[in-house]
Design an enzyme around this catalytic site. Structure first.
Site, PDB file in Angstrom:
ATOM      1  N   GLU A 123      72.652  99.952   4.033  1.00  0.00           N
ATOM      2  CA  GLU A 123      73.385  98.737   3.661  1.00  0.00           C
ATOM      3  C   GLU A 123      74.744  98.613   4.332  1.00  0.00           C
ATOM      4  O   GLU A 123      75.165  97.507   4.714  1.00  0.00           O
ATOM      5  CB  GLU A 123      73.536  98.660   2.136  1.00  0.00           C
ATOM      6  CG  GLU A 123      72.282  98.241   1.396  1.00  0.00           C
ATOM      7  CD  GLU A 123      71.226  99.336   1.316  1.00  0.00           C
ATOM      8  OE1 GLU A 123      70.051  99.024   1.032  1.00  0.00           O
ATOM      9  OE2 GLU A 123      71.576 100.522   1.543  1.00  0.00           O
ATOM     10  N   GLU A 129      58.205  97.341  -3.791  1.00  0.00           N
ATOM     11  CA  GLU A 129      58.227  98.143  -2.577  1.00  0.00           C
ATOM     12  C   GLU A 129      57.061  97.786  -1.653  1.00  0.00           C
ATOM     13  O   GLU A 129      57.216  97.753  -0.421  1.00  0.00           O
ATOM     14  CB  GLU A 129      58.194  99.638  -2.911  1.00  0.00           C
ATOM     15  CG  GLU A 129      59.379 100.131  -3.723  1.00  0.00           C
ATOM     16  CD  GLU A 129      60.681 100.140  -2.944  1.00  0.00           C
ATOM     17  OE1 GLU A 129      60.657  99.901  -1.716  1.00  0.00           O
ATOM     18  OE2 GLU A 129      61.737 100.381  -3.558  1.00  0.00           O
ATOM     19  N   ASP A 137      70.717  93.252  -6.409  1.00  0.00           N
ATOM     20  CA  ASP A 137      71.135  92.974  -5.040  1.00  0.00           C
ATOM     21  C   ASP A 137      70.243  92.000  -4.276  1.00  0.00           C
ATOM     22  O   ASP A 137      70.683  90.935  -3.833  1.00  0.00           O
ATOM     23  CB  ASP A 137      71.282  94.280  -4.257  1.00  0.00           C
ATOM     24  CG  ASP A 137      70.079  95.223  -4.413  1.00  0.00           C
ATOM     25  OD1 ASP A 137      69.144  94.900  -5.163  1.00  0.00           O
ATOM     26  OD2 ASP A 137      70.077  96.292  -3.768  1.00  0.00           O
ATOM     27  N   GLU A 167      75.721 107.340  -4.077  1.00  0.00           N
ATOM     28  CA  GLU A 167      75.086 106.267  -4.836  1.00  0.00           C
ATOM     29  C   GLU A 167      76.090 105.579  -5.755  1.00  0.00           C
ATOM     30  O   GLU A 167      76.081 104.363  -5.868  1.00  0.00           O
ATOM     31  CB  GLU A 167      73.906 106.818  -5.644  1.00  0.00           C
ATOM     32  CG  GLU A 167      72.761 107.349  -4.789  1.00  0.00           C
ATOM     33  CD  GLU A 167      71.963 106.250  -4.113  1.00  0.00           C
ATOM     34  OE1 GLU A 167      72.539 105.503  -3.287  1.00  0.00           O
ATOM     35  OE2 GLU A 167      70.766 106.129  -4.398  1.00  0.00           O
TER      36      GLU A 167
END
Length: 564
Positions: free
Chosen positions: A374, A119, A260, A353
């Protein structure tokens, strides 16, 4: 291979695709309509941004129900860093300059706190690098050596160096956590997710190209090589791995959570760094993804060792994949999958989710929507590729859902349950960094980031002339855009200085010619010497499948023919 879907799901999939042609007659969005929604999205961004400043700064995030702030990822005003380049993209250069100076004067990363390596890289390092490269456009006072020098670049480098100790493992795969002062915490768990380990090539590659220190790019590529080394016999990866042993501890394989951005950075790192090896690896993965995971234009989760389906679910993080496919020209496949994903949004008003594809229901305990970007990311990419007005309607509906169900007097809130639209008390920084940015870019057709290569700017630096803003921007996984042309400025300057120094040293003409011949032979990319394989030879591809690097078609034969 038999379908996993029930007959009624086949019907829905077909109906959704057929109905898409009736959603728009091609005239439902005039230029004025598009710009109207651009301004609506701008207002959405500022409602979140202003409330963060008023109620949450200097904390990391805003809590929009209680109108206060909270530290989440490290206590360094994360939302402000994440929002900085969005200000420039929306044209607010005055606020960009104010916030940049505020961060430079007040941020201190010499703190005894544990932070997420992943992050911190994508949000802080990526945000600072993007802001550095946008500084000239925004009118910030520049270092004479810009883009190869500058205070925001220095800050990004400082943070990245604090992450490097995480990579000192037997496998070269990084730990998930570091302490900003003391490195990897004692007793730190050795398990990390694949995406967390493989999402550094864009940021670290940018740092190396701008600063001249190869350690960052080398470190990122070694981590990617390690993950590739540990793939299964059928060519799949799991989603969690032991950084000391290389043993997979979670063997579910998919295109969503835990995997991803690893795939994303093989593509984006390959394009940005001119590294065909990374693209080769992605294409090898794509073969087995299509073979084992794809069912009726959905992507399911499978066992990495056998390829058998383990979870017939759609994850909200899967929704980036059509956008990634569009970058490589797989428009038809991307559009079909996007239709499926958007069907879930239309059914529920948001995407959860986890969504069970077989029974068409939300998965319990995975029912939230944290304002993720996304789906709109893929819509924006595909609209840029196709100009299909139906995609504008998708963007309009996403905007409307968020505005109607997530807006509070103090910002925009996560949805706790998409079935009831019950709100939660969190506005993650990526809402202002990604979700509103991609929505804005969808409705801002003339934004400078959409430059297709038809223009650029030549600037003079102490290292020579340099072309910038010539298109081909690469977004990191937090939607921070990198001007890839600027990276070549610094590399070209170093090579030029080296050549000039050597030519001054060598006395005879023949010695100088030998040096130039050797230098070209050693440093030229392999594809300039041998040509690209068929999958990259754009002259053999349809137009929409060609790769665009720095706004120019990637056709090595033409490059070689144009050489003097």
């Amino acid at each position: 291979m038999p379908s996993m879907l029930k007959p009624w799901m086949w019907t829905i999939s077909v109906v959704v695709i057929l109905q898409s042609s009736t959603w728009s007659d091609g005239r439902s969005f005039s230029k004025q309509d598009i710009l109207k929604y651009r301004e609506k999205v701008r207002a959405m961004f500022y409602h979140g941004y202003d409330n963060y400043l008023n109620h949450a700064y200097p904390y990391d995030e805003l809590r929009p129900l209680t109108c206060d702030g909270v530290d989440t990822w490290g206590s360094y005003s994360l939302t402000l860093i994440d929002s900085l380049d969005t200000l420039a993209i929306m044209g607010n250069y005055t606020e960009f300059r104010r916030v940049a100076r505020l961060l430079l004067n007040h941020l201190d990363f010499d703190e005894d706190i544990n932070v997420s390596v992943f992050e911190t890289n994508i949000r802080v390092v990526g945000g600072l690098l993007s802001a550095h490269l946008l500084s000239r456009r925004a009118g910030l006072e520049l270092d004479p050596g810009w883009p190869c020098k500058g205070p925001l670049l220095d800050m990004a480098e400082t943070v990245a160096r604090k992450l490097l100790p995480a990579f000192k493992t037997p496998t070269k795969i990084p730990y998930g956590t570091v302490n900003l002062m003391y490195g990897v915490p004692k007793g730190e768990i050795t398990i990390t997710c694949t995406a967390g380990a493989g999402t550094f090539a864009v940021e670290f590659g940018t740092l190396s190209r701008l600063t001249g220190d190869p350690i960052f790019e080398q470190t990122a590529l070694e981590a990617l090589d390690a993950i590739w080394k540990y793939k299964s016999d059928v060519g799949l990866i799991g989603n969690h791995i032991d950084v000391n042993t290389g043993k997979w501890t979670a063997t579910d394989s998919g295109v969503g959570a835990g995997c991803d951005s690893y795939y994303e950075y093989l593509v984006k790192g390959g394009l940005m760094l001119g590294n065909p090896k990374l693209l080769d690896q992605y294409y090898e993965y794509d073969k087995v993804i299509q073979q084992f995971m794809k069912r009726d234009d959905w992507y399911m989760w499978v066992n990495m060792k056998k390829g058998s389906v383990t979870m017939p679910v759609f994850q909200s993080l899967d929704a980036f994949y059509p956008g990634l496919q569009s970058m490589l020209g797989k428009i038809d496949d991307a559009m079909k999958t996007l239709h499926n994903y958007y069907q879930v949004w239309r059914q529920l008003g948001f995407i959860p989710e986890f969504y069970n594809i077989v029974n068409g229901k939300v998965v319990d305990k995975r029912e939230g929507y944290p304002l993720r970007p996304e789906l709109i990311e893929s819509i924006m990419y595909l609209y840029r590729a196709t100009k299909d007005p139906m995609l504008l309607e998708m963007g309009r509906d996403i905007y409307t859902s968020i505005e109607k169900s997530s807006k509070t007097p103090c910002g925009y809130t996560t949805i706790k349950d998409v079935r009831t639209h019950k709100p939660d008390n969190r506005m993650e920084s990526f809402f202002l960094s990604e979700t509103t940015k991609y929505l804005y870019l969808l409705f801002d057709p003339d934004n400078f980031l959409h430059n297709s290569g038809g223009q650029g700017e030549v600037i003079s630096t102490p290292r020579g002339e340099c072309v910038i803003e010539s298109g081909g921007y690469i977004f990191n996984t937090e939607a921070h855009p990198i001007d890839t042309a600027a990276l070549h400025c610094c590399q070209r300057a170093r090579d030029t200085k080296f050549i000039e120094d050597m030519l001054r040293t060598l006395q005879t003409k023949s010695a100088k010619l030998r040096f130039l011949d050797d230098f070209t032979r050693i440093t030229s990319p392999k594809w300039l010497k041998e040509g690209l394989p068929g999958s990259y030879n754009c002259t053999a591809q349809p137009f929409h499948a060609r790769l665009s690097i720095l706004g120019e078609m990637f056709e090595p034969q033409k490059v070689m023919n144009a050489a003097p």
